[in-house]
Scaffold this motif. Sequence first.
Motif, PDB file in Angstrom:
ATOM      1  N   GLY A 131      -7.314 -60.782 -14.107  1.00 37.27           N
ATOM      2  CA  GLY A 131      -8.523 -61.268 -13.472  1.00 37.27           C
ATOM      3  C   GLY A 131      -8.453 -61.228 -11.965  1.00 37.27           C
ATOM      4  N   ILE A 159     -20.055 -62.207 -13.717  1.00 38.18           N
ATOM      5  CA  ILE A 159     -19.265 -61.366 -14.613  1.00 38.18           C
ATOM      6  C   ILE A 159     -19.589 -59.891 -14.395  1.00 38.18           C
ATOM      7  N   SER A 177     -16.811 -56.019 -20.229  1.00 36.71           N
ATOM      8  CA  SER A 177     -15.705 -56.919 -19.904  1.00 36.71           C
ATOM      9  C   SER A 177     -15.102 -57.464 -21.181  1.00 36.71           C
ATOM     10  N   HIS A 180     -13.204 -60.791 -20.767  1.00 38.62           N
ATOM     11  CA  HIS A 180     -13.901 -62.069 -20.866  1.00 38.62           C
ATOM     12  C   HIS A 180     -13.774 -62.643 -22.274  1.00 38.62           C
ATOM     13  N   TRP A 183     -10.123 -63.751 -22.928  1.00 37.36           N
ATOM     14  CA  TRP A 183      -9.751 -64.926 -22.160  1.00 37.36           C
ATOM     15  C   TRP A 183     -10.364 -66.198 -22.739  1.00 37.36           C
ATOM     16  N   GLU A 184     -11.539 -66.071 -23.349  1.00 38.21           N
ATOM     17  CA  GLU A 184     -12.222 -67.236 -23.906  1.00 38.21           C
ATOM     18  C   GLU A 184     -11.429 -67.889 -25.041  1.00 38.21           C
ATOM     19  N   ASP A 223     -13.818 -71.507 -15.825  1.00 37.76           N
ATOM     20  CA  ASP A 223     -14.265 -70.343 -15.064  1.00 37.76           C
ATOM     21  C   ASP A 223     -14.520 -70.672 -13.597  1.00 37.76           C
ATOM     22  N   ILE A 237     -13.985 -66.134 -13.030  1.00 42.18           N
ATOM     23  CA  ILE A 237     -14.780 -65.508 -14.070  1.00 42.18           C
ATOM     24  C   ILE A 237     -14.561 -64.006 -14.180  1.00 42.18           C
ATOM     25  N   SER A 238     -14.050 -63.364 -13.128  1.00 43.93           N
ATOM     26  CA  SER A 238     -14.137 -61.912 -13.017  1.00 43.93           C
ATOM     27  C   SER A 238     -12.907 -61.172 -13.527  1.00 43.93           C
ATOM     28  N   ASP A 239     -13.143 -59.973 -14.088  1.00 42.32           N
ATOM     29  CA  ASP A 239     -12.064 -59.011 -14.260  1.00 42.32           C
ATOM     30  C   ASP A 239     -11.490 -58.673 -12.892  1.00 42.32           C
ATOM     31  N   GLN A 280     -23.016 -65.644 -20.700  1.00 42.35           N
ATOM     32  CA  GLN A 280     -21.806 -64.942 -20.285  1.00 42.35           C
ATOM     33  C   GLN A 280     -21.463 -63.831 -21.278  1.00 42.35           C
ATOM     34  N   ALA A 284     -20.983 -59.952 -20.365  1.00 43.79           N
ATOM     35  CA  ALA A 284     -19.757 -59.224 -20.682  1.00 43.79           C
ATOM     36  C   ALA A 284     -20.058 -57.992 -21.524  1.00 43.79           C
TER      37      ALA A 284
END
Length: 371
Positions: A131, A159, A177, A180, A183-184, A223, A237-239, A280, A284
Amino acid sequence: MATHDSTALALGVEEEFLLVDPKGRLVDQGPETAERGIAAVDGDPDLKPELLRAMVESATGICRSAHQVVEELTELRGALAGAAREQGALLVATGTAPHQQPDFTQAGPGARYRRITAHVGEFMFSGMTCGCHVHVGVEDTAAALRAANHLRLWLPALITVCANSPFHDGRDTGYASTRHLLWERWPSAGPPPYLDSVEQYEELVEGLLATGAILDRKMVYFDVRPSEDQPTVETRISDVAPTPREAALLAVLIRSIVAEALDSERDFPRVPTQIVRAAQWRAAKDGWGAVVPDPLSDGYRPAPQIFADLVARHAPALRRSGELELVRSTLSSLAETGDGATRQRAAGLDGVVAMLAAQTEGTRVCGSRSP
């Protein structure tokens, strides 16, 4: 029109990278790459191993402009890419490893990483992600929480800016993504609830610790959250961005949103966390250009339109700071080339590692000109 000068707020950016061989297989050279990278940069660069040995992390110092962010990230990426090459590895900026991997179960150095690995189990290795974390300086935790209450409405749109992980386990997932979604799975990840006070935040953290699902405060992986180590609000939140310019764009957009939060005296909409999470997911899936909730209205609009309005509101300050051209040109390049996921798909699975490595190493000489 915002009256708070967003360009007065300090910035910091952290980036996570994967180390792979030319065929895209993860290699365990993270600690050695960080050590060699440190030796290649003057001063005291913040380069370090990450949770797994196939990863490495960099962090800027306190930055006062987007240009400084680009310069520091360019230097840090160059040092890490060169150090990786010396060991026969490639440094790639991608949210997920594109190719199918043999079993990889090597945690990074240190007792804390070993504890986390033992606690979480196998999915740590099957869901390895990278990230980009943006820090914006604020006065105290109360200010960070106020900013977070506003930023949580912007998370779906954010995102899309650096959506950069379409491939995972040797397949195109259909998401821009994939990181995302992976990661969740962490128990403390996702958008935070709306919080009215520092006391309420502390009660929430203590409750998470009491469940035993997290081992320490740093595992509160919301996030957006108050940083545990410094007076900042941290957006996670981001890649990892494909290029330093896109990371700097993300940082400026977040800084502008924080400025508007600190400038406003009104309460922000208490959108249910489940609605934010669902939006989100949509972001994604679609990446740059996704239709997402407009944080300042009740409707939905394409993310590029929402960010164009945000930049327009802050254009006078960005022009004074000399950042407006960088922001606008990077947004224009995104419109032309698409997000990182689009560029990865254009390279294809057979060519994506070479493309990612060239993209990262290209910053060593002259920085990134396109996004």
